[in-house]
Motif scaffolding. Structure first.
Motif, PDB file in Angstrom:
ATOM      1  N   GLU A   1     -16.577  70.108  -3.242  1.00 65.64           N
ATOM      2  CA  GLU A   1     -15.497  70.158  -2.249  1.00 65.64           C
ATOM      3  C   GLU A   1     -15.985  70.645  -0.882  1.00 65.64           C
TER       4      GLU A   1
ATOM      5  N   ARG B   1     -10.262  55.158   2.074  1.00 63.07           N
ATOM      6  CA  ARG B   1      -9.624  55.627   0.836  1.00 63.07           C
ATOM      7  C   ARG B   1      -8.101  55.618   0.973  1.00 63.07           C
ATOM      8  N   ARG B   2      -7.625  55.996   2.142  1.00 62.26           N
ATOM      9  CA  ARG B   2      -6.179  56.091   2.338  1.00 62.26           C
ATOM     10  C   ARG B   2      -5.480  54.733   2.275  1.00 62.26           C
TER      11      ARG B   2
ATOM     12  N   LEU C   1      -4.814  54.593  -1.679  1.00 63.04           N
ATOM     13  CA  LEU C   1      -4.315  55.755  -2.426  1.00 63.04           C
ATOM     14  C   LEU C   1      -2.944  55.525  -3.057  1.00 63.04           C
ATOM     15  N   GLY C   2      -2.060  54.867  -2.306  1.00 61.76           N
ATOM     16  CA  GLY C   2      -0.677  54.714  -2.757  1.00 61.76           C
ATOM     17  C   GLY C   2      -0.562  53.950  -4.060  1.00 61.76           C
TER      18      GLY C   2
ATOM     19  N   PHE D   1      -2.491  54.375  -6.584  1.00 59.90           N
ATOM     20  CA  PHE D   1      -3.064  55.171  -7.678  1.00 59.90           C
ATOM     21  C   PHE D   1      -2.398  56.540  -7.825  1.00 59.90           C
ATOM     22  N   SER D   2      -1.261  56.723  -7.154  1.00 62.49           N
ATOM     23  CA  SER D   2      -0.561  58.015  -7.262  1.00 62.49           C
ATOM     24  C   SER D   2       0.064  58.144  -8.650  1.00 62.49           C
ATOM     25  N   VAL D   3       0.488  59.364  -8.970  1.00 60.28           N
ATOM     26  CA  VAL D   3       1.136  59.600 -10.260  1.00 60.28           C
ATOM     27  C   VAL D   3       2.347  58.674 -10.402  1.00 60.28           C
ATOM     28  N   ARG D   4       3.113  58.565  -9.332  1.00 60.25           N
ATOM     29  CA  ARG D   4       4.324  57.752  -9.382  1.00 60.25           C
ATOM     30  C   ARG D   4       3.980  56.264  -9.534  1.00 60.25           C
TER      31      ARG D   4
ATOM     32  N   HIS E   1     -14.836  65.576  -8.193  1.00 61.09           N
ATOM     33  CA  HIS E   1     -13.955  66.568  -7.577  1.00 61.09           C
ATOM     34  C   HIS E   1     -14.134  66.432  -6.077  1.00 61.09           C
ATOM     35  N   GLY E   2     -13.153  66.922  -5.323  1.00 64.12           N
ATOM     36  CA  GLY E   2     -13.286  66.891  -3.871  1.00 64.12           C
ATOM     37  C   GLY E   2     -12.896  65.539  -3.292  1.00 64.12           C
ATOM     38  N   GLN E   3     -13.333  65.318  -2.057  1.00 65.92           N
ATOM     39  CA  GLN E   3     -12.908  64.118  -1.332  1.00 65.92           C
ATOM     40  C   GLN E   3     -13.348  62.826  -2.014  1.00 65.92           C
TER      41      GLN E   3
ATOM     42  N   GLN F   1      -8.036  58.070 -11.061  1.00 68.14           N
ATOM     43  CA  GLN F   1      -8.000  58.955 -12.230  1.00 68.14           C
ATOM     44  C   GLN F   1      -6.659  58.957 -12.959  1.00 68.14           C
ATOM     45  N   GLN F   2      -5.560  58.772 -12.242  1.00 71.22           N
ATOM     46  CA  GLN F   2      -4.262  58.740 -12.943  1.00 71.22           C
ATOM     47  C   GLN F   2      -4.133  57.466 -13.769  1.00 71.22           C
TER      48      GLN F   2
ATOM     49  N   ARG G   1      -6.249  57.875 -16.869  1.00 72.88           N
ATOM     50  CA  ARG G   1      -5.550  58.702 -17.872  1.00 72.88           C
ATOM     51  C   ARG G   1      -4.540  57.868 -18.650  1.00 72.88           C
TER      52      ARG G   1
END
Lengths: 63, 409
Positions: B72, B120-121, B124-125, B127-130, B348-350, B356-357, B360
């Motif tokens: 990190e 990355r941004r 990102l949307g 791969f979010s939890v939601r 971990h980190g940036q 990863q979600q 999982r």
């Protein structure tokens, strides 16, 4: 307890949502959204856990 | 610069090699049983001097706390990326100029901020939890159909090839937005062998197919972003080659772990809700990355009493960190009831795993199906029980075949 989030630092890993989904969510771009900045006693452990797991250290907690 | 790299000063003053080589550290390592040497080095220090196979010197980080701190810390750069642990020491440039341009502009794994974050941004949307919750039904359907396929193949079968690989490849295509009629081609290029250029050609073809038929997927988002065409191709290339094999690895290895720990499998069968958190324990115990991509110190950095000098290379070992007894009690015990959050299996980190979600969800759904639907499953042979060649230029475990049998219903 007061929670603040540093959204420009957020990397969207979702650890905070997994740790405390009632306090944190992610917006449509995957960036952290703070749902509640003053957690009640029952939520404080989750808040600390979210802050400790955050890979970007983007969650700060003032006790 | 010309000349040989093999000139070594032949004097008594030359150090008696206090550095540890990849061969000496990792030899004999397997996914369920990391090498003893790695554990011994972790007991010795949080970071040990490391001699990379291209003969330059750096550090191998073995303990969890320091590993996390390095990952990190923005004072470490991903560029220039060294991959000195691989079998061949580099590849010929067998890709066209446009692809080289894309690698230069958009290889997420070798860029620093702000370019890395900008790229990355854009994804990102998805791969979010939601967002990943929205993929749940589709992933369940993919897992269900691959389970039917496995049962049709019949006992005994290779679970890696008939179940794990297709689940990860099909889910990858679904989320990225690879059209259904291109999935087999994706598998033939990215799961089976192909040249880099063939992969780049496929990336461009798929982008063109999507351009006229935008949907709810990563490629459509990239096309609607501010990124340049070569950046879009570069990001998509990274996403196509990343994550797919590691999910297949984790489903295979997770099944191997289950079949080797019947008591823990019974706990999960008795209480299926346990698997939500237990996925972290599978990730911790069966970690794929022996080391992550090396980082380079941009300045002198002192962390936890370790001084890493400007220009030195650092490799963090998630396998070692996730078996660190300072962080996880009885680390060599697989225990589905422990709290394994905070493991470094996704990095971990940036630069931590963006998917990863999703990973999982895939692993949880696949292992859950195996537990619920084939209770008589047992192990004939796991290829990964003996050391295999690394899966890539980085020291990462190969899933190998997992031959299993079961009683037909």
């Amino acid at each position: 307890m007061q929670i603040t989030v540093n959204t420009p630092a957020c990397v969207g890993a979702g650890q905070c949502v997994m740790a405390a989904g009632e306090l944190f969510d992610q917006d449509d771009d995957g960036i952290v959204m703070l749902l509640e900045d003053s957690p009640d006693a029952a939520q404080q452990a989750g808040a600390r856990r979210a802050a400790s797991l955050c890979p970007a250290r983007a969650i700060k907690i003032a006790e | 610069m010309t000349g040989s790299h093999s000139i070594v000063p032949d004097t008594d003053a030359a150090p008696k090699c206090p550095f540890h080589s990849p061969e000496s550290v990792f030899e004999g390592s397997t996914p369920l049983v990391p090498s003893e040497a790695l554990g011994a080095l972790r007991d010795e220090a949080a970071a040990v001097p490391f001699l990379y196979s291209d003969a330059h010197q750096g550090w191998l980080v073995t303990r969890h706390s320091l590993g996390r701190a390095v990952l990190e810390d923005p004072r470490f750069s991903m560029y220039p990326r060294r991959m000195p642990l691989g079998p061949s020491g580099g590849h010929p440039l067998d890709i066209d100029d446009r692809a080289i341009h894309s690698v230069h502009d958009a290889d997420l794994l070798s860029l620093d901020e702000p370019q890395h974050g900008k790229l990355r941004r854009t994804v990102l949307g998805r791969f979010s939890v939601r967002a990943v919750r929205g993929y749940q039904e589709a992933v369940q359907e993919i897992v269900r159909s691959q389970l039917v396929h496995l049962l049709e193949v019949g006992s005994p079968a290779d679970l890696a090839a008939e179940f794990a690989q297709p689940i990860s490849a099909r889910t990858h295509c679904f989320v990225l937005g690879v059209p259904d009629d291109q999935v087999q081609k994706f598998i033939s290029l990215f799961v089976d062998k192909s040249t880099s250029q063939q992969k780049w050609d496929f990336v461009r073809e798929v982008i063109e197919l999507r351009r006229d038929n935008l949907g709810d997927d990563v490629i459509s988002d990239l096309l609607g972003s501010e990124l340049t065409p070569t950046e879009i191709e570069g990001v998509l290339f990274v996403l196509m080659v990343s994550g797919r094999d590691s999910v297949a690895y984790m489903i295979t290895t997770g099944t191997h772990i289950l079949l080797s720990h019947p008591d823990q499998a019974a706990l999960l069968r008795d209480d299926p809700a346990l698997i939500q958190a237990a996925i972290e324990e599978f990730m911790r115990y069966g970690t794929m990355f022996v080391t992550l991509f090396p980082r380079t110190a941009l300045e002198d950095v002192e962390l936890e009493n370790v001084l890493i000098r400007k220009g030195e290379t650092v490799s963090v070992s998630p396998v070692a960190a996730n078996r660190d007894e300072r962080r996880f009690e009885d680390p060599d015990v697989f225990d589905v009831t422990r709290d394994s959050f905070g493991h470094l299996a996704f990095g971990h980190g940036q630069h931590g795993c963006v998917g990863q979600q999703l990973a999982r969800l895939e692993i949880r759904t696949a292992l859950g199906a195996i537990l619920a639907e084939i209770p008589s499953l047992s192990l004939i042979e796991a290829e990964q029980s003996r050391p295999l060649p690394w899966a890539s230029d980085l020291p990462t475990y190969e899933a190998g075949s997992l031959v299993v049998e079961w009683n037909a219903a």
